[in-house]
Design a protein around this motif. Structure first.
Motif, PDB file in Angstrom:
ATOM      1  N   VAL A  58       0.831  -1.196   0.000  1.00  0.00           N
ATOM      2  CA  VAL A  58       0.000   0.000   0.000  1.00  0.00           C
ATOM      3  C   VAL A  58       0.873   1.256   0.000  1.00  0.00           C
ATOM      4  CG1 VAL A  58      -1.672   1.327   1.338  1.00  0.00           C
ATOM      5  CG2 VAL A  58      -1.953  -1.144   1.100  1.00  0.00           C
ATOM      6  N   ALA A  59       1.879   1.290   0.871  1.00  0.00           N
ATOM      7  CA  ALA A  59       2.732   2.478   0.986  1.00  0.00           C
ATOM      8  C   ALA A  59       3.539   2.718  -0.283  1.00  0.00           C
ATOM      9  CB  ALA A  59       3.668   2.331   2.187  1.00  0.00           C
ATOM     10  N   ALA A  60       4.137   1.658  -0.826  1.00  0.00           N
ATOM     11  CA  ALA A  60       4.938   1.816  -2.042  1.00  0.00           C
ATOM     12  C   ALA A  60       4.059   2.141  -3.239  1.00  0.00           C
ATOM     13  CB  ALA A  60       5.746   0.546  -2.303  1.00  0.00           C
ATOM     14  N   GLY A  61       2.904   1.465  -3.343  1.00  0.00           N
ATOM     15  CA  GLY A  61       2.011   1.727  -4.466  1.00  0.00           C
ATOM     16  C   GLY A  61       1.514   3.158  -4.496  1.00  0.00           C
ATOM     17  N   PHE A  62       1.240   3.729  -3.328  1.00  0.00           N
ATOM     18  CA  PHE A  62       0.780   5.116  -3.277  1.00  0.00           C
ATOM     19  C   PHE A  62       1.831   6.074  -3.805  1.00  0.00           C
ATOM     20  CE2 PHE A  62       0.712   9.201  -1.072  1.00  0.00           C
ATOM     21  CZ  PHE A  62      -0.559   9.649  -1.389  1.00  0.00           C
ATOM     22  N   ASN A  63       3.102   5.776  -3.556  1.00  0.00           N
ATOM     23  CA  ASN A  63       4.175   6.717  -3.891  1.00  0.00           C
ATOM     24  C   ASN A  63       4.734   6.547  -5.296  1.00  0.00           C
ATOM     25  OD1 ASN A  63       5.020   8.446  -1.394  1.00  0.00           O
ATOM     26  ND2 ASN A  63       4.587   6.419  -0.563  1.00  0.00           N
ATOM     27  N   ASN A 108       7.155  -0.083  -9.979  1.00  0.00           N
ATOM     28  CA  ASN A 108       6.230  -0.541 -11.019  1.00  0.00           C
ATOM     29  C   ASN A 108       6.434  -2.007 -11.349  1.00  0.00           C
ATOM     30  OD1 ASN A 108       4.973   1.958 -11.436  1.00  0.00           O
ATOM     31  ND2 ASN A 108       6.474   2.602 -12.953  1.00  0.00           N
ATOM     32  N   VAL A 109       7.701  -2.412 -11.456  1.00  0.00           N
ATOM     33  CA  VAL A 109       8.019  -3.767 -11.898  1.00  0.00           C
ATOM     34  C   VAL A 109       7.970  -4.767 -10.752  1.00  0.00           C
ATOM     35  CG1 VAL A 109       9.821  -5.212 -12.935  1.00  0.00           C
ATOM     36  CG2 VAL A 109       9.433  -2.904 -13.788  1.00  0.00           C
ATOM     37  N   VAL A 110       8.421  -4.375  -9.558  1.00  0.00           N
ATOM     38  CA  VAL A 110       8.637  -5.335  -8.481  1.00  0.00           C
ATOM     39  C   VAL A 110       7.372  -5.642  -7.694  1.00  0.00           C
ATOM     40  CG1 VAL A 110       9.948  -5.770  -6.370  1.00  0.00           C
ATOM     41  CG2 VAL A 110      11.058  -4.705  -8.307  1.00  0.00           C
ATOM     42  N   ILE A 111       6.453  -4.697  -7.581  1.00  0.00           N
ATOM     43  CA  ILE A 111       5.271  -4.950  -6.756  1.00  0.00           C
ATOM     44  C   ILE A 111       4.430  -6.114  -7.281  1.00  0.00           C
ATOM     45  CG2 ILE A 111       3.079  -3.977  -5.940  1.00  0.00           C
ATOM     46  CD1 ILE A 111       4.470  -1.342  -5.520  1.00  0.00           C
ATOM     47  N   PRO A 112       4.133  -6.236  -8.597  1.00  0.00           N
ATOM     48  CA  PRO A 112       3.334  -7.389  -9.035  1.00  0.00           C
ATOM     49  C   PRO A 112       3.923  -8.744  -8.661  1.00  0.00           C
ATOM     50  CG  PRO A 112       3.351  -5.709 -10.733  1.00  0.00           C
ATOM     51  CD  PRO A 112       4.332  -5.266  -9.697  1.00  0.00           C
ATOM     52  N   HIS A 118      -3.265  -3.128  -4.985  1.00  0.00           N
ATOM     53  CA  HIS A 118      -2.134  -2.453  -5.607  1.00  0.00           C
ATOM     54  C   HIS A 118      -2.607  -1.387  -6.588  1.00  0.00           C
ATOM     55  CE1 HIS A 118       0.989  -2.748  -9.070  1.00  0.00           C
ATOM     56  NE2 HIS A 118       1.267  -1.720  -8.315  1.00  0.00           N
ATOM     57  N   VAL A 119      -3.508  -1.765  -7.492  1.00  0.00           N
ATOM     58  CA  VAL A 119      -3.997  -0.825  -8.498  1.00  0.00           C
ATOM     59  C   VAL A 119      -4.743   0.325  -7.832  1.00  0.00           C
ATOM     60  CG1 VAL A 119      -5.586  -0.555 -10.432  1.00  0.00           C
ATOM     61  CG2 VAL A 119      -4.057  -2.536 -10.345  1.00  0.00           C
ATOM     62  N   THR A 161      -8.050   1.791 -19.102  1.00  0.00           N
ATOM     63  CA  THR A 161      -7.380   0.605 -19.635  1.00  0.00           C
ATOM     64  C   THR A 161      -6.081   0.327 -18.889  1.00  0.00           C
ATOM     65  OG1 THR A 161      -6.364   2.023 -21.325  1.00  0.00           O
ATOM     66  CG2 THR A 161      -8.330   0.786 -21.960  1.00  0.00           C
ATOM     67  N   PHE A 162      -5.488   1.338 -18.249  1.00  0.00           N
ATOM     68  CA  PHE A 162      -4.205   1.127 -17.574  1.00  0.00           C
ATOM     69  C   PHE A 162      -4.322   0.197 -16.365  1.00  0.00           C
ATOM     70  CE2 PHE A 162      -0.930   2.375 -14.476  1.00  0.00           C
ATOM     71  CZ  PHE A 162       0.191   2.023 -15.213  1.00  0.00           C
ATOM     72  N   PRO A 163      -5.238   0.430 -15.390  1.00  0.00           N
ATOM     73  CA  PRO A 163      -5.340  -0.530 -14.283  1.00  0.00           C
ATOM     74  C   PRO A 163      -5.746  -1.916 -14.759  1.00  0.00           C
ATOM     75  CG  PRO A 163      -7.114   1.090 -14.175  1.00  0.00           C
ATOM     76  CD  PRO A 163      -6.120   1.590 -15.177  1.00  0.00           C
ATOM     77  N   LEU A 164      -6.537  -1.984 -15.823  1.00  0.00           N
ATOM     78  CA  LEU A 164      -6.898  -3.291 -16.370  1.00  0.00           C
ATOM     79  C   LEU A 164      -5.670  -4.001 -16.925  1.00  0.00           C
ATOM     80  CD1 LEU A 164      -9.064  -5.348 -17.107  1.00  0.00           C
ATOM     81  CD2 LEU A 164      -9.456  -4.066 -19.225  1.00  0.00           C
ATOM     82  N   ALA A 165      -4.821  -3.267 -17.647  1.00  0.00           N
ATOM     83  CA  ALA A 165      -3.598  -3.861 -18.206  1.00  0.00           C
ATOM     84  C   ALA A 165      -2.657  -4.315 -17.090  1.00  0.00           C
ATOM     85  CB  ALA A 165      -2.908  -2.856 -19.127  1.00  0.00           C
ATOM     86  N   LEU A 166      -2.542  -3.537 -16.011  1.00  0.00           N
ATOM     87  CA  LEU A 166      -1.710  -3.950 -14.883  1.00  0.00           C
ATOM     88  C   LEU A 166      -2.209  -5.256 -14.277  1.00  0.00           C
ATOM     89  CD1 LEU A 166      -0.859  -0.744 -12.798  1.00  0.00           C
ATOM     90  CD2 LEU A 166       0.616  -2.032 -14.336  1.00  0.00           C
ATOM     91  N   ALA A 167      -3.524  -5.381 -14.143  1.00  0.00           N
ATOM     92  CA  ALA A 167      -4.089  -6.612 -13.593  1.00  0.00           C
ATOM     93  C   ALA A 167      -3.789  -7.804 -14.495  1.00  0.00           C
ATOM     94  CB  ALA A 167      -5.593  -6.460 -13.393  1.00  0.00           C
TER      95      ALA A 167
END
Length: 437
Positions: free
Chosen positions: A47-52, A147-151, A169-170, A361-367
Motif C-alpha cells: 500500500v505504501a509503495a504503491g501510493f508513492n 512498477n516492476v517489483v510490486i506485481p 495495488h492498483v 485501460t491502464f489498471p486493467l492492463a496492470l491486472a
C-alpha cells in the motif's frame, strides 16, 4: 490431474495394483509461506509503495506555472518533464528483473523506495531547472522499480489472493495518482515554501514507505525470486537471460504475441496517461480556466481509474476476456480528445470524465500482467518486459504531443493521440486473450 483418493481411480488401482500414480503439484504448492506478521507488514508495504509511484509526477503538473516564478522553465523543460517519467520507467523496467534475480525483490523494492525519497527531498533545495530534472529522474528510477517489483511481490507473498491484492495495488496506485493534483495548489497556498512545500508532502510519504520496506527486509530477509529463494528438491536452477529472468520465461515472453500485445496495450495506456498528466491542466489554463480549476480537472480525470480499478482486477479474473470493455474505453478516449480539441471550455468536466474512463485501460492492463502469468518468476519477467518496453513507448507521448502543439497547433497533436487509440483497439483482442503466457 488424477487423484488416488477419488473412488473411480481407487477402483482401478485395486484391479491393477501394478499401476503407479504420480502426483502433480502446482508451481506454487511447494513454496513455503511466511508468518502472518510478515504478510501484514508486506501488505502495508504494498500500500505504501504503491501510493508513492505517482505523486512526484501528478503532484507537480498543477504547480508548473507557480514553479516558473522561481525556476526558469520553458518549452524544453515542459517536454522533458513530461517525457521523463515513462522514459525512466521504461529503462528501469528492462534492468529491474536482473536486479531481482540477483538481490531479491524485497531488497530491490527497499532500494527503490529509498531513491524515491532521496530524489523527492533533495530536488526541493535546488534553484535551477537542470538539477531539478536530474533529481526528479532519480526519484522516477525508484518509482520505476516499484512498477516492476510490486506485481511479483504480490504473487510471491499472496499466491492465492492475486486478484484481491492486485486490486489493492492498483487502487492505491490510482489513489496516489488522482489525490496529489487535487491538493497540490491548495497545499502550495498554505504551506511554507509555496510549491516546494506542496512537493515536500510527497517526499514525507515516500520516506514512510522506505521505513516500511526496510522493516520488511529485516523481517522477511530476501525473497523467493531472489538468490535466497528456496527450490523444491530435484528442481534444477534456472539459467538467467540478459534481463535477469529465467531463460525459459523470457523466451516464452519474446515468442508470445499476447505478451507483445499486452506490452503495446499497456504502453499506449501510459502514452495517454502521461500526455494528460503533462498537458491536460496546461491546455485548460491556456483555454481560460484557472490553475486551481485545471488541477481539480486533472484530479477528477485520475480518480475515475481509481474507482474502476477497485473492481477491474477481480472482474477481469472472473470473465473469459475483457476485450469488449477495452473497446468501450477506447471509444470514451476518442470522445474526450475530440471535446478537448474542438471545445475545451464548453464542457471541461464532460471531456475530463470521458478521458478518465478512457485511460482506465491502464489498471486493467496492470491486472492482466498478474492474471496472464502462472508463477512469480513469469510475473517478474512479464512485468519487466511489459512495463519496460511499454513505458519506453509511452515516453514518446508527451514529447511528440508537445512538439506537435508547438509546431502546428492542436490538430496534429490530437490526431496523433487518436491514432494511438486505434492501435490500442487493434491489439486489445490478442492482449486480453485467456490463458497463461
Amino acid at each position: 490431474m488424477w487423484d488416488p483418493a477419488q473412488p473411480a481411480v481407487s477402483g482401478v488401482l485395486r484391479k491393477h495394483p501394478s499401476i503407479t500414480v504420480r502426483t502433480v503439484t502446482s508451481p506454487l504448492s511447494d513454496r513455503p509461506t511466511y508468518p502472518r506478521s510478515v504478510l501484514v507488514l508486506v501488505l502495508i508495504g504494498v500500500v505504501a509503495a504503491g501510493f508513492n509511484l505517482r505523486p512526484g509526477v501528478t503532484g507537480l503538473s498543477p504547480l508548473l506555472d507557480m514553479m516558473a516564478a522561481d525556476v526558469r522553465i520553458g518549452a524544453v523543460f515542459l517536454s522533458i518533464i513530461g517525457m521523463l517519467p515513462p522514459l525512466a520507467y521504461g529503462v528501469v523496467g528492462i534492468v529491474t528483473p536482473r536486479l531481482v534475480r540477483r538481490f531479491g525483490s524485497v531488497s530491490v523494492l527497499a532500494v527503490g523506495t529509498g531513491l524515491v525519497f532521496a530524489g523527492s527531498l533533495v530536488r526541493l533545495r535546488l534553484p535551477e531547472a537542470t538539477p531539478f530534472l536530474l533529481l526528479s529522474a532519480l526519484a522516477l528510477v525508484g518509482m520505476g522499480i516499484g512498477n516492476v517489483v510490486i506485481p511479483p511481490i504480490v504473487k510471491e507473498f499472496f499466491p492465492h489472493r492475486v486478484a484481491l491484492l492486485s486490486t489493492v495495488h492498483v487502487a492505491v496506485l490510482q489513489f496516489g495518482t488522482f489525490f496529489p493534483p487535487l491538493v497540490a495548489v491548495p497545499l502550495a497556498l498554505v504551506l511554507p515554501g509555496g510549491w516546494r512545500g506542496s512537493l515536500a508532502v510527497w517526499a514525507v510519504t515516500s520516506g514512510l514507505a522506505l521505513l516500511v520496506w526496510v522493516l520488511v527486509r529485516l523481517r522477511a530477509g530476501g525473497s523467493r525470486t531472489g538468490p535466497e529463494a528456496p527450490r523444491a528438491p530435484g528442481t534444477p536452477s534456472a539459467s538467467a537471460d540478459p534481463s535477469g529472468a529465467p531463460s525459459g520465461a523470457f523466451g516464452r515472453i519474446l515468442r508470445s504475441p499476447r505478451a507483445w500485445s499486452l506490452m503495446v496495450l499497456t504502453g499506449l495506456s501510459s502514452f495517454h496517461n502521461f500526455i494528460l498528466f503533462t498537458w491536460h491542466p496546461l491546455l485548460f489554463v491556456r483555454a481560460g480556466l484557472s490553475e486551481s480549476t485545471a488541477g481539480i480537472m486533472l484530479g477528477i480525470l485520475c480518480v475515475i481509474p481509481f474507482v474502476l480499478g477497485l473492481g477491474l482486477p477481480v472482474w477481469a479474473a472472473r470473465i473469459r476476456t475483457p476485450v469488449a470493455l477495452v473497446w468501450v474505453f477506447c471509444g470514451f478516449t476518442v470522445a474526450g480528445y475530440l471535446g478537448m480539441w474542438f471545445a475545451p471550455v464548453a464542457a471541461p468536466l464532460l471531456w475530463t470524465v470521458l478521458l478518465g474512463l478512457g485511460v482506465s485501460t491502464f489498471p486493467l492492463a496492470l491486472a492482466l500482467v498478474n492474471l496472464r502469468s502462472a508463477r512469480p518468476e513469469d510475473t517478474a519477467a512479464l512485468s519487466g518486459f511489459v512495463q519496460g518496453a511499454g513505458y519506453l513507448l509511452a515516453a514518446t507521448g508527451p514529447f511528440l504531443f508537445g512538439f506537435l502543439i508547438d509546431l502546428g497547433g492542436g490538430a496534429p497533436a490530437f490526431l496523433l493521440a487518436l491514432g494511438a487509440v486505434l492501435v490500442q483497439a487493434v491489439v486489445a483482442r490478442t492482449a486480453c486473450r485467456p490463458g497463461f503466457i
